[in-house]
Design a protein around this motif. Sequence first.
Motif, PDB file in Angstrom:
ATOM      1  N   GLN A  88       0.828  -1.198   0.000  1.00 18.67           N
ATOM      2  CA  GLN A  88       0.000   0.000   0.000  1.00 18.67           C
ATOM      3  C   GLN A  88       0.870   1.258   0.000  1.00 18.67           C
ATOM      4  O   GLN A  88       0.364   2.372  -0.137  1.00 18.67           O
ATOM      5  CB  GLN A  88      -0.904   0.019   1.237  1.00 18.67           C
ATOM      6  CG  GLN A  88      -1.892  -1.138   1.299  1.00 18.67           C
ATOM      7  CD  GLN A  88      -2.704  -1.122   2.576  1.00 18.67           C
ATOM      8  OE1 GLN A  88      -3.480  -0.199   2.803  1.00 18.67           O
ATOM      9  NE2 GLN A  88      -2.529  -2.120   3.423  1.00 18.67           N
ATOM     10  N   THR A 172       0.208  -3.087   8.664  1.00 17.23           N
ATOM     11  CA  THR A 172      -0.982  -2.441   8.128  1.00 17.23           C
ATOM     12  C   THR A 172      -2.124  -2.567   9.123  1.00 17.23           C
ATOM     13  O   THR A 172      -2.277  -3.605   9.774  1.00 17.23           O
ATOM     14  CB  THR A 172      -1.400  -3.033   6.765  1.00 17.23           C
ATOM     15  OG1 THR A 172      -2.672  -2.494   6.385  1.00 17.23           O
ATOM     16  CG2 THR A 172      -1.498  -4.548   6.813  1.00 17.23           C
ATOM     17  N   SER A 173      -2.924  -1.530   9.220  1.00 18.73           N
ATOM     18  CA  SER A 173      -4.054  -1.519  10.156  1.00 18.73           C
ATOM     19  C   SER A 173      -5.214  -2.373   9.665  1.00 18.73           C
ATOM     20  O   SER A 173      -6.159  -2.637  10.402  1.00 18.73           O
ATOM     21  CB  SER A 173      -4.549  -0.077  10.354  1.00 18.73           C
ATOM     22  OG  SER A 173      -5.036   0.439   9.121  1.00 18.73           O
ATOM     23  N   LEU A 174      -5.153  -2.793   8.384  1.00 18.15           N
ATOM     24  CA  LEU A 174      -6.261  -3.528   7.756  1.00 18.15           C
ATOM     25  C   LEU A 174      -7.570  -2.743   7.863  1.00 18.15           C
ATOM     26  O   LEU A 174      -8.639  -3.303   8.056  1.00 18.15           O
ATOM     27  CB  LEU A 174      -6.410  -4.924   8.370  1.00 18.15           C
ATOM     28  CG  LEU A 174      -5.267  -5.909   8.085  1.00 18.15           C
ATOM     29  CD1 LEU A 174      -5.479  -7.212   8.841  1.00 18.15           C
ATOM     30  CD2 LEU A 174      -5.146  -6.179   6.594  1.00 18.15           C
ATOM     31  N   GLN A 175      -7.448  -1.417   7.716  1.00 13.91           N
ATOM     32  CA  GLN A 175      -8.629  -0.556   7.785  1.00 13.91           C
ATOM     33  C   GLN A 175      -8.926   0.143   6.461  1.00 13.91           C
ATOM     34  O   GLN A 175      -9.990   0.725   6.294  1.00 13.91           O
ATOM     35  CB  GLN A 175      -8.439   0.507   8.879  1.00 13.91           C
ATOM     36  CG  GLN A 175      -8.407  -0.070  10.288  1.00 13.91           C
ATOM     37  CD  GLN A 175      -8.204   1.008  11.340  1.00 13.91           C
ATOM     38  OE1 GLN A 175      -8.503   2.177  11.100  1.00 13.91           O
ATOM     39  NE2 GLN A 175      -7.691   0.620  12.493  1.00 13.91           N
ATOM     40  N   TYR A 177      -9.975   0.304   2.792  1.00 12.26           N
ATOM     41  CA  TYR A 177     -10.682  -0.427   1.733  1.00 12.26           C
ATOM     42  C   TYR A 177     -10.139   0.023   0.377  1.00 12.26           C
ATOM     43  O   TYR A 177      -9.851   1.215   0.197  1.00 12.26           O
ATOM     44  CB  TYR A 177     -12.183  -0.137   1.823  1.00 12.26           C
ATOM     45  CG  TYR A 177     -12.994  -0.788   0.744  1.00 12.26           C
ATOM     46  CD1 TYR A 177     -13.435  -2.101   0.878  1.00 12.26           C
ATOM     47  CD2 TYR A 177     -13.296  -0.091  -0.427  1.00 12.26           C
ATOM     48  CE1 TYR A 177     -14.172  -2.704  -0.122  1.00 12.26           C
ATOM     49  CE2 TYR A 177     -14.025  -0.696  -1.435  1.00 12.26           C
ATOM     50  CZ  TYR A 177     -14.455  -1.990  -1.277  1.00 12.26           C
ATOM     51  OH  TYR A 177     -15.178  -2.590  -2.273  1.00 12.26           O
ATOM     52  N   ASN A 180      -7.815  -3.961   2.485  1.00  8.65           N
ATOM     53  CA  ASN A 180      -7.986  -4.781   3.681  1.00  8.65           C
ATOM     54  C   ASN A 180      -8.659  -6.119   3.389  1.00  8.65           C
ATOM     55  O   ASN A 180      -8.608  -7.040   4.199  1.00  8.65           O
ATOM     56  CB  ASN A 180      -8.758  -4.021   4.767  1.00  8.65           C
ATOM     57  CG  ASN A 180     -10.138  -3.570   4.311  1.00  8.65           C
ATOM     58  OD1 ASN A 180     -10.512  -3.716   3.157  1.00  8.65           O
ATOM     59  ND2 ASN A 180     -10.890  -2.994   5.222  1.00  8.65           N
TER      60      ASN A 180
END
Length: 228
Positions: A88, A172-175, A177, A180
């Motif tokens: 990302q 990564t925060s996996l927040q 879109y 994620n």
Amino acid sequence: MTKPICVVLTGAGISAESGIPTFRAEDGLWAGHKIEEVCTPEALKKNRAKVLDFYNERRRNAQAAQPNAAHLVLVELEKAYDVHIITQNVDDLHERAGSKNVLHLHGELNKARSSFDPDYIVPCFDDQKLEDKDENGYPMRPHIVFFGENVPMLPKAEELVKKADIVIVIGTSLQVYPANGLVNEAPSWAKIYLIDPHPNSGFIRQQVEIIAMKAGAGVPKVVNALLK
């Protein structure tokens, strides 16, 4: 003999240890900026100079940074695995570390593209200027996926994850879109590792091994285990 496929998903946490500000920390990149003023198509139309200045600053910061232990050890993983990095991040630290297969989901700081023709992309290592134009006279813009824009590399990223034997998620925060959701494209048999000092595994549908460490320490730990 075919090597197992290892797909590595990286976020801001891996670059943070090289001195590149993250977006979501209290003192991070957005602390002094409003997203809608520097990272949207509307911002580019309203104040192109401000947007260019923001990314010029980011480019200079990224160019001054150096790959850290996490970037470097991922190159070692290529000895035994077919490694594909999906990042990302818009810096080139993975490439400078020596990784061969890097897919940038959100664009690249060291490239510029036409504001009219998305396929007209050129190298950009210096500051972008207002007078920069493409071959047909249209203004150039940062080669960055702004908020609200489509992510053109997403289908290719999904296909890579679907073939993975191992998935390593780093920093990564996996927040954000749609990035994620990528980890959930992995096959049911794939081994998944999540390396982050503040891991958020709730979004991952499969069993995941959590390494609650910063990238610089956690990534070498996982890589060394995989190479044994």
